[in-house]
Scaffold this motif. Structure first.
Motif: not given
Length: 223
Positions: A57-85
């Motif tokens: 909502a604040g930055d439509g171009d935010a990276s998956m890394h930034a989202i994982a960090k905000a969620a408090g999870v590793g990128q591996g966990t993020l991509y297991r749930h959501f393989p693509t942006r």
């Protein structure tokens, strides 16, 4: 020759013994470890969707890394749930649509129809603000698909609120959900700056005031 163990299990007549039947029918103990993992996975997914909503909502171009960090999870966990942006953004959108739809009956159960409608419109306004950020995170075709997919259930939720108010003569009965959605088009155009909240609040108040029954209609209803 049958062994003693087999006699114990089947009995002399070849039938399954009562003790064996009871043992076989006993439910297997719950796998607490597997249940905990499923619970963690559900919680992680919800946290990722919530974080993605706030970040995008604040930055439509935010990276998956930034989202994982905000969620408090590793990128591996993020991509297991959501393989693509795109899969993640679609999940955010669909979660928000489901929240809007579910909110209508809940608000009606807790408030009078006019207040329920006004509070629901606040939810819709917040959704509109977030949608602007998500829009830049989606390809045009996918964006159009999601908007089309979400419009009908939101329209039905709005119609439910309007009908509830009309039954109690609190909201005009001659207005359709389609017409109200056209009136609410300003929500997608107001700039998301420091004046957004005050401007939206005033505009929504004007919309709700316009939906109240006219004096003559209210008078007829009381006869």
């Amino acid at each position: 020759m049958w062994t003693g163990v087999r006699y114990e299990r089947y009995g002399l007549n070849g039938r399954l013994s009562r003790r064996a039947r009871v043992r076989d029918e006993d439910p297997q103990p719950a796998d607490d470890g597997a249940r905990a993992k499923r619970s963690d996975a559900t919680r992680n997914r919800a946290n990722i969707v919530t974080a993605a909503r706030d970040v995008l909502a604040g930055d439509g171009d935010a990276s998956m890394h930034a989202i994982a960090k905000a969620a408090g999870v590793g990128q591996g966990t993020l991509y297991r749930h959501f393989p693509t942006r795109e899969a993640l953004v679609m999940a955010v959108h669909r979660t928000d649509i489901a929240g809007l739809v579910d909110a209508a009956p809940l608000l009606l159960a807790q408030h009078d129809p006019v207040l329920a409608l006004r509070l629901w419109l606040d939810h819709l306004a917040q959704y509109g603000r977030i949608k602007r950020g998500l829009g830049s995170a989606l390809h045009t075709v996918m964006h159009d698909q999601l908007m089309t997919e979400g419009y009908a259930p939101v329209l039905r939720a709005l119609a439910h609120l309007l009908e509830a108010g009309a039954r109690e003569d609190r909201i005009r009965a001659d207005v359709t959900a389609d017409e109200v959605m056209l009136l609410l088009g300003f929500l997608w155009r107001i700039e998301a700056d420091e004046t957004w909240s005050s401007r939206v609040e005033r505009m929504l108040d004007l919309v709700v005031d316009g939906l109240r029954p006219r004096g003559s209609e209210r008078g007829h209803a009381s006869l």
